[in-house]
Design a protein around this motif. Structure first.
Motif, PDB file in Angstrom:
ATOM      1  N   THR A  24       0.819  -1.221   0.000  1.00 20.04           N
ATOM      2  CA  THR A  24       0.000   0.000   0.000  1.00 20.04           C
ATOM      3  C   THR A  24       0.852   1.270   0.000  1.00 20.04           C
ATOM      4  O   THR A  24       0.818   2.056  -0.950  1.00 20.04           O
ATOM      5  CB  THR A  24      -0.932   0.005   1.235  1.00 20.04           C
ATOM      6  OG1 THR A  24      -1.727  -1.178   1.198  1.00 20.04           O
ATOM      7  CG2 THR A  24      -1.843   1.225   1.212  1.00 20.04           C
ATOM      8  N   PHE A  25       1.623   1.480   1.063  1.00 15.12           N
ATOM      9  CA  PHE A  25       2.314   2.768   1.225  1.00 15.12           C
ATOM     10  C   PHE A  25       3.456   2.946   0.224  1.00 15.12           C
ATOM     11  O   PHE A  25       3.690   4.036  -0.280  1.00 15.12           O
ATOM     12  CB  PHE A  25       2.813   2.929   2.662  1.00 15.12           C
ATOM     13  CG  PHE A  25       1.680   3.123   3.637  1.00 15.12           C
ATOM     14  CD1 PHE A  25       0.980   4.316   3.674  1.00 15.12           C
ATOM     15  CD2 PHE A  25       1.292   2.109   4.502  1.00 15.12           C
ATOM     16  CE1 PHE A  25      -0.083   4.499   4.557  1.00 15.12           C
ATOM     17  CE2 PHE A  25       0.238   2.277   5.384  1.00 15.12           C
ATOM     18  CZ  PHE A  25      -0.451   3.479   5.413  1.00 15.12           C
ATOM     19  N   ARG A  26       4.165   1.852  -0.063  1.00 15.47           N
ATOM     20  CA  ARG A  26       5.246   1.935  -1.049  1.00 15.47           C
ATOM     21  C   ARG A  26       4.657   2.239  -2.434  1.00 15.47           C
ATOM     22  O   ARG A  26       5.230   3.000  -3.214  1.00 15.47           O
ATOM     23  CB  ARG A  26       6.024   0.613  -1.049  1.00 15.47           C
ATOM     24  CG  ARG A  26       7.172   0.537  -2.026  1.00 15.47           C
ATOM     25  CD  ARG A  26       8.458   1.189  -1.509  1.00 15.47           C
ATOM     26  NE  ARG A  26       9.384   1.422  -2.602  1.00 15.47           N
ATOM     27  CZ  ARG A  26       9.505   2.571  -3.251  1.00 15.47           C
ATOM     28  NH1 ARG A  26       8.773   3.605  -2.927  1.00 15.47           N
ATOM     29  NH2 ARG A  26      10.371   2.716  -4.237  1.00 15.47           N
ATOM     30  N   THR A  27       3.483   1.672  -2.730  1.00 11.47           N
ATOM     31  CA  THR A  27       2.822   1.956  -4.013  1.00 11.47           C
ATOM     32  C   THR A  27       2.468   3.429  -4.113  1.00 11.47           C
ATOM     33  O   THR A  27       2.678   4.063  -5.144  1.00 11.47           O
ATOM     34  CB  THR A  27       1.542   1.092  -4.164  1.00 11.47           C
ATOM     35  OG1 THR A  27       1.924  -0.283  -4.161  1.00 11.47           O
ATOM     36  CG2 THR A  27       0.813   1.387  -5.460  1.00 11.47           C
ATOM     37  N   VAL A  28       1.918   3.989  -3.030  1.00 15.63           N
ATOM     38  CA  VAL A  28       1.550   5.410  -3.036  1.00 15.63           C
ATOM     39  C   VAL A  28       2.802   6.266  -3.260  1.00 15.63           C
ATOM     40  O   VAL A  28       2.765   7.246  -4.012  1.00 15.63           O
ATOM     41  CB  VAL A  28       0.815   5.809  -1.732  1.00 15.63           C
ATOM     42  CG1 VAL A  28       0.538   7.310  -1.706  1.00 15.63           C
ATOM     43  CG2 VAL A  28      -0.495   5.032  -1.604  1.00 15.63           C
ATOM     44  N   ASP A  29       3.927   5.884  -2.648  1.00 15.26           N
ATOM     45  CA  ASP A  29       5.181   6.624  -2.859  1.00 15.26           C
ATOM     46  C   ASP A  29       5.592   6.601  -4.333  1.00 15.26           C
ATOM     47  O   ASP A  29       6.063   7.598  -4.875  1.00 15.26           O
ATOM     48  CB  ASP A  29       6.323   6.017  -2.016  1.00 15.26           C
ATOM     49  CG  ASP A  29       6.354   6.585  -0.593  1.00 15.26           C
ATOM     50  OD1 ASP A  29       5.537   7.473  -0.287  1.00 15.26           O
ATOM     51  OD2 ASP A  29       7.202   6.126   0.206  1.00 15.26           O
ATOM     52  N   VAL A  30       5.426   5.462  -4.978  1.00 14.39           N
ATOM     53  CA  VAL A  30       5.828   5.327  -6.382  1.00 14.39           C
ATOM     54  C   VAL A  30       4.885   6.138  -7.284  1.00 14.39           C
ATOM     55  O   VAL A  30       5.323   6.857  -8.175  1.00 14.39           O
ATOM     56  CB  VAL A  30       5.851   3.833  -6.807  1.00 14.39           C
ATOM     57  CG1 VAL A  30       6.064   3.697  -8.305  1.00 14.39           C
ATOM     58  CG2 VAL A  30       6.946   3.090  -6.046  1.00 14.39           C
ATOM     59  N   VAL A  31       3.589   6.007  -7.047  1.00 15.06           N
ATOM     60  CA  VAL A  31       2.594   6.687  -7.893  1.00 15.06           C
ATOM     61  C   VAL A  31       2.609   8.196  -7.641  1.00 15.06           C
ATOM     62  O   VAL A  31       2.415   8.995  -8.548  1.00 15.06           O
ATOM     63  CB  VAL A  31       1.181   6.098  -7.625  1.00 15.06           C
ATOM     64  CG1 VAL A  31       0.108   6.902  -8.321  1.00 15.06           C
ATOM     65  CG2 VAL A  31       1.140   4.637  -8.057  1.00 15.06           C
ATOM     66  N   GLY A  32       2.848   8.586  -6.378  1.00 13.65           N
ATOM     67  CA  GLY A  32       2.829  10.002  -6.001  1.00 13.65           C
ATOM     68  C   GLY A  32       1.591  10.307  -5.188  1.00 13.65           C
ATOM     69  O   GLY A  32       0.468  10.070  -5.651  1.00 13.65           O
ATOM     70  N   LEU A  33       1.793  10.818  -3.985  1.00 18.33           N
ATOM     71  CA  LEU A  33       0.669  11.118  -3.087  1.00 18.33           C
ATOM     72  C   LEU A  33      -0.278  12.140  -3.715  1.00 18.33           C
ATOM     73  O   LEU A  33      -1.505  12.046  -3.564  1.00 18.33           O
ATOM     74  CB  LEU A  33       1.205  11.645  -1.743  1.00 18.33           C
ATOM     75  CG  LEU A  33       0.173  11.868  -0.644  1.00 18.33           C
ATOM     76  CD1 LEU A  33      -0.491  10.559  -0.227  1.00 18.33           C
ATOM     77  CD2 LEU A  33       0.801  12.514   0.591  1.00 18.33           C
ATOM     78  N   ASP A  34       0.291  13.100  -4.467  1.00 16.67           N
ATOM     79  CA  ASP A  34      -0.557  14.136  -5.093  1.00 16.67           C
ATOM     80  C   ASP A  34      -1.536  13.527  -6.093  1.00 16.67           C
ATOM     81  O   ASP A  34      -2.684  13.961  -6.201  1.00 16.67           O
ATOM     82  CB  ASP A  34       0.311  15.204  -5.763  1.00 16.67           C
ATOM     83  CG  ASP A  34       1.381  14.617  -6.684  1.00 16.67           C
ATOM     84  OD1 ASP A  34       1.710  13.426  -6.536  1.00 16.67           O
ATOM     85  OD2 ASP A  34       1.903  15.355  -7.543  1.00 16.67           O
ATOM     86  N   THR A  35      -1.085  12.486  -6.825  1.00 13.79           N
ATOM     87  CA  THR A  35      -1.966  11.814  -7.795  1.00 13.79           C
ATOM     88  C   THR A  35      -3.135  11.158  -7.063  1.00 13.79           C
ATOM     89  O   THR A  35      -4.294  11.302  -7.461  1.00 13.79           O
ATOM     90  CB  THR A  35      -1.157  10.732  -8.566  1.00 13.79           C
ATOM     91  OG1 THR A  35      -0.001  11.351  -9.103  1.00 13.79           O
ATOM     92  CG2 THR A  35      -1.973  10.108  -9.667  1.00 13.79           C
ATOM     93  N   LEU A  36      -2.811  10.457  -5.986  1.00 16.76           N
ATOM     94  CA  LEU A  36      -3.846   9.784  -5.186  1.00 16.76           C
ATOM     95  C   LEU A  36      -4.855  10.805  -4.643  1.00 16.76           C
ATOM     96  O   LEU A  36      -6.072  10.607  -4.732  1.00 16.76           O
ATOM     97  CB  LEU A  36      -3.181   9.040  -4.028  1.00 16.76           C
ATOM     98  CG  LEU A  36      -4.156   8.402  -3.051  1.00 16.76           C
ATOM     99  CD1 LEU A  36      -4.411   6.956  -3.435  1.00 16.76           C
ATOM    100  CD2 LEU A  36      -3.636   8.445  -1.629  1.00 16.76           C
ATOM    101  N   VAL A  37      -4.330  11.906  -4.085  1.00 14.58           N
ATOM    102  CA  VAL A  37      -5.189  12.935  -3.493  1.00 14.58           C
ATOM    103  C   VAL A  37      -6.089  13.559  -4.558  1.00 14.58           C
ATOM    104  O   VAL A  37      -7.279  13.791  -4.326  1.00 14.58           O
ATOM    105  CB  VAL A  37      -4.309  14.008  -2.786  1.00 14.58           C
ATOM    106  CG1 VAL A  37      -5.116  15.254  -2.465  1.00 14.58           C
ATOM    107  CG2 VAL A  37      -3.699  13.420  -1.513  1.00 14.58           C
ATOM    108  N   HIS A  38      -5.519  13.777  -5.753  1.00 13.95           N
ATOM    109  CA  HIS A  38      -6.300  14.369  -6.853  1.00 13.95           C
ATOM    110  C   HIS A  38      -7.514  13.487  -7.186  1.00 13.95           C
ATOM    111  O   HIS A  38      -8.636  13.971  -7.314  1.00 13.95           O
ATOM    112  CB  HIS A  38      -5.396  14.535  -8.086  1.00 13.95           C
ATOM    113  CG  HIS A  38      -6.119  14.975  -9.312  1.00 13.95           C
ATOM    114  ND1 HIS A  38      -6.582  16.268  -9.488  1.00 13.95           N
ATOM    115  CD2 HIS A  38      -6.493  14.290 -10.421  1.00 13.95           C
ATOM    116  CE1 HIS A  38      -7.209  16.345 -10.653  1.00 13.95           C
ATOM    117  NE2 HIS A  38      -7.160  15.159 -11.244  1.00 13.95           N
ATOM    118  N   VAL A  39      -7.278  12.171  -7.299  1.00 19.52           N
ATOM    119  CA  VAL A  39      -8.386  11.258  -7.649  1.00 19.52           C
ATOM    120  C   VAL A  39      -9.377  11.151  -6.484  1.00 19.52           C
ATOM    121  O   VAL A  39     -10.590  11.190  -6.689  1.00 19.52           O
ATOM    122  CB  VAL A  39      -7.861   9.854  -8.043  1.00 19.52           C
ATOM    123  CG1 VAL A  39      -9.017   8.956  -8.468  1.00 19.52           C
ATOM    124  CG2 VAL A  39      -6.860   9.953  -9.196  1.00 19.52           C
ATOM    125  N   ALA A  40      -8.845  11.048  -5.252  1.00 16.77           N
ATOM    126  CA  ALA A  40      -9.727  10.930  -4.072  1.00 16.77           C
ATOM    127  C   ALA A  40     -10.633  12.164  -3.944  1.00 16.77           C
ATOM    128  O   ALA A  40     -11.842  12.041  -3.701  1.00 16.77           O
ATOM    129  CB  ALA A  40      -8.897  10.741  -2.808  1.00 16.77           C
TER     130      ALA A  40
END
Length: 802
Positions: free
Chosen positions: A251-267
């Protein structure tokens, strides 16, 4: 399928996604026109050279820089470096008229509706009517994008959402607009599967579509669970990684790779645009995420996120973890749970779920909470995001690398058990789930006659999932088509006179039981069938010989038994080549050492594009002993040309083994000489691989296959080659490039590939070379340093340099 052909595609926007998609179309042989905007000002380098904004090199700077960066990135976006020649770059002012000549235009510009609409307006002036036009958006509704466009544009327009990196992630979401022609959707669905090697899923035009809607929910749900159960990020990554069939990055390592900003944008997009979502409050960002966003701790791209790599005083590096309570970085902590210990002996991931949700510790509680939330959520997304439950599973497997989709996991735990877990968390499944159970259906999936069926909600019955006819799914036919089985293999009847032998050992290693099974499969095929495929659908084809068995025999100095074991391996490989029926190997993933040797000896190889293949035996202190050293000498001999410097050709094959080279794709395996041009083929969609291998075995049988004659005409160069090799290894050891033991192994290989110390070039038999190979392998097994290397590989999983 319609008569459309995609020979040329225009990709508009050359960012990470656009360049990655361009590379993947180049991978499958399509000509690509990659366009981006013109820079508005000169950079310092251009000023120094005296260039102006009118110079082509300046006008195409953005697109060329982006493509260059993409090609250099790891993992590589191209199957082979030469495929970049299929991509032409340009800009949206000078080259936009060229889109009139393409078969498909794909827009991959920034995620802003106004910019996308401007791009479409421009493109429509030059687009030839009937040309496909799609947007690789990850969330903007398709219905807004085609407003104001012509009827022909709207009919041929839809969303086509690739996941990053485009070469490796298999999900291809197709999102119809309000006026998209059915022919366009059908074409793209089949094109994605057949040519791009993807899992195509037609989604509805809802925020974040299918993959990201469920995937982001799953991550956000975990963010909240972490705080509720007071878990560390290491504990969550341990619980949500390979143990449940998810990627190592969890989970957390994936978010680091994808970028937290990308996740936040979609959420945030889901939070704002899905007010009726019953779990809307879960998309509110927890405080720790807000703080990380403010601090710009976005992951790999900013050098720190949930994890942070730091240099220590002694020059070595270590990875620190974020403490979610103090928001300070600390040393990584080991995560251990009794529940996970209970699953260590359960090889199949699908069999672990029942055990995990019964756990009495914090891990058990974590699984009950997170699965209950996931099951309730996915059941309530039908029919909102799709009408078919299997599409949700397909999207999660292909887009997020899950081994099993939510409904498959729910089936594994038991549908009623899943509902019980939900109720304990105060959640409810969608009404259709209870209706399904009331109608006597106790599972979401079933298998009949080798095909997978899924519960169809409107029809209230199990219906065959469409599109399976071009696949052979071994899991589905194993029970009914089994012809033979031992502890190492299952032999299945694929129909049309073709057998398949499937390895069943750990990591598909090749030991005595697998060799016995292979011999039995050849016996059966020669007696009652027409051909044999060696293939499986595990994560990897085979990581090679069972080195544990070799280590035991060598450590106990049972050299006679070891000699017999190596001879058995060699003889079995030779049977692959010299049997009375055609043999086809179907490697994919890792095909290393013995897995590579088996492929070298098949009549034909049907390799998946993602095949990482090579003879890696030097890493454990030996040379290839299952015919690999012999085969590379034979292949070198076959490529000697008149007037050719034969030593140079032989040296290339020698270095392939000596440097333990592994291809990063099947196309690179041709460069290494482990696949052969004109004989072996590559399949982009791994799901089709067994079916294609079967077709080739059948074709060879139907054309009148003749048992080959043993080779006695292998030209070896003797002393001339041996001398060159020994001088080379000596100077490499002198300059500390290789260790003394490396030199010893290389010299043994040199002796085999030169055919010994014969006084002049001589034609020898394959058996002569196999005997030399076996002798060299055995003598290396008596070396203490080789045993140290094997033991290190067995205990640490990586090579030892000693």
């Amino acid at each position: 399928m319609s008569k459309r052909r995609i020979n040329k595609i225009a990709i508009i926007g050359s960012g990470i996604m656009g360049s990655g998609i361009a590379c993947h179309f180049a991978n499958i042989g399509v000509e690509v026109l990659l366009l981006d905007i013109v820079p508005r000002e000169l950079n310092d380098k251009e000023k120094a050279k005296g260039l102006t904004l009118e110079d082509t090199i300046v006008r195409n700077r953005l697109v060329n820089d982006a493509l260059t960066a993409s090609i250099k990135s790891k993992p590589a976006p191209l199957y082979h470096p030469s495929f970049v020649n299929r991509i032409t770059t340009g800009n949206l002012e000078d080259d936009i008229a060229k889109v009139k000549d393409v078969d498909w235009i794909m827009e991959v510009v920034v995620e802003r509706l106004d910019i996308k609409q401007q791009v479409f307006e421009k493109l429509e002036k030059y687009r030839t009517p009937g040309t496909l036009i799609t947007s690789n958006t990850s969330g903007i509704p398709i219905k807004f994008m085609n407003e104001g466009r012509s009827d022909d544009f709207q009919k041929h327009f839809c969303g086509t959402h690739f996941f990053n990196p485009a070469r490796y992630l298999k999900l291809f979401e197709i999102i119809p607009g309000p006026n998209t022609d059915q022919e366009v959707l059908d074409f793209l669905n089949e094109y994605g599967e057949k040519f791009l090697g993807k899992t195509s899923v037609i989604a509805k035009d809802t925020p974040a579509f299918i993959g990201n809607r469920i995937g982001i929910f799953s991550i956000m749900s975990l963010f909240h669970t972490v705080k509720d159960l007071d878990l560390t990020i290491e504990e969550v990554d341990k619980l949500s990684g390979p143990v449940i069939g998810r990627p190592k990055s969890a989970t957390f390592r994936t978010v680091d790779v994808v970028g937290l900003d990308t996740l936040v944008h979609v959420a945030n997009g889901i939070k704002e645009n899905c007010p009726k979502d019953e779990r809307n409050e879960l998309f509110v960002l927890p405080d720790f995420i807000d703080t990380m966003m403010e601090n710009k701790w976005l992951g790999s791209k900013t050098g720190q996120g949930f994890y942070k790599k730091v240099r220590k005083d002694d020059g070595s590096s270590e990875i620190l973890s974020l403490d979610l309570n103090t928001l300070e970085y600390r040393e990584k902590q080991r995560a251990k749970f009794a529940t996970l210990e209970m699953t260590k002996t359960i090889d199949k991931v699908v069999d672990r779920f029942k055990v995990l949700v019964k756990g009495k510790d914090k891990a058990g509680e974590f699984y009950r909470k997170s699965f209950a939330a996931l099951f309730a959520y996915v059941s309530n997304r039908i029919p909102e995001i799709t009408d078919d439950l299997y599409k949700i599973d397909d999207a999660m497997k292909a887009g997020f690398g899950w081994e099993h989709g939510p409904f498959q996991i729910w089936d594994a735990i038991g549908v009623e058990k899943g509902i019980e877990m939900m109720k304990a968390e105060g959640l409810e499944p969608a009404a259709w789930v209870n209706e399904m159970i009331d109608s006597g259906n106790k599972s979401f999936y079933s298998v009949k006659n080798g095909a997978t069926y899924a519960y169809d909600i409107p029809k209230k019955s199990q219906e065959k999932i469409p599109g399976q006819d071009s696949f052979i799914i071994l899991d589905n036919i194993r029970k009914t088509a089994e012809v033979f089985k031992n502890s190492g293999v299952v032999v299945e009847d694929l129909g049309d006179g073709i057998l398949n032998v499937e390895f069943q050992s750990k990591m598909n290693t090749i030991g005595g039981d697998v060799l016995a099974g292979l011999n039995k499969a050849i016996d059966l095929a020669e007696k009652d069938f027409a051909g044999l495929v060696v293939g499986n659908q595990a994560a990897n084809f085979s990581v090679g010989a069972n080195i544990g068995m070799i280590f035991m025999m060598a450590a106990e100095q049972e050299y006679d038994e070891l000699n017999m074991a190596i001879k058995y391996f060699q003889d079995t490989m030779m049977r692959m080549r010299y049997s009375a029926i055609p043999t086809v190997a179907a490697p994919h993933g890792m095909a290393l050492g013995g897995g590579c040797e088996l492929s070298l000896h098949a009549d034909k190889v049907v390799a998946a594009a993602e095949t990482y293949m090579g003879l890696v035996e030097f890493g454990v202190g030996v040379i290839p002993g299952g015919g690999g050293s012999k085969e590379m000498a034979l292949r070198a001999s076959d490529t000697f040309k008149k007037g050719d410097v034969q030593l140079n050709t032989l040296q290339e094959y020698f270095l392939t083994i000596g440097m333990a080279k592994v291809s990063t794709s099947a196309y690179e395996a041709f460069d290494l000489g482990v696949l052969q041009k004109g004989k072996d083929i590559v399949v982009v969609n791994k799901d089709r691989q067994i079916a294609v291998a079967k077709q080739h075995a059948k074709l060879m049988a139907d054309m009148g296959y003749t048992q080959p004659v043993h080779r006695k005409d292998v030209l070896v160069l003797g002393k001339q080659a041996l001398g060159m090799f020994l001088v080379g290894t000596d100077s490499m050891e002198d300059s500390n490039y290789i260790s003394e033991h490396d030199m010893k192994i290389a010299n043994k290989l040199a002796y085999v590939m030169a055919g010994g110390d014969l006084s002049e070039p001589t034609k020898v038999s394959e058996q002569y070379l196999l005997d030399l190979e076996r002798e060299a392998f055995l003598s290396l097994c008596t070396e203490r340093k080789t045993l140290e290397r094997i033991q290190h590989m067995l205990t640490k999983g990586k090579p030892l340099r000693n």
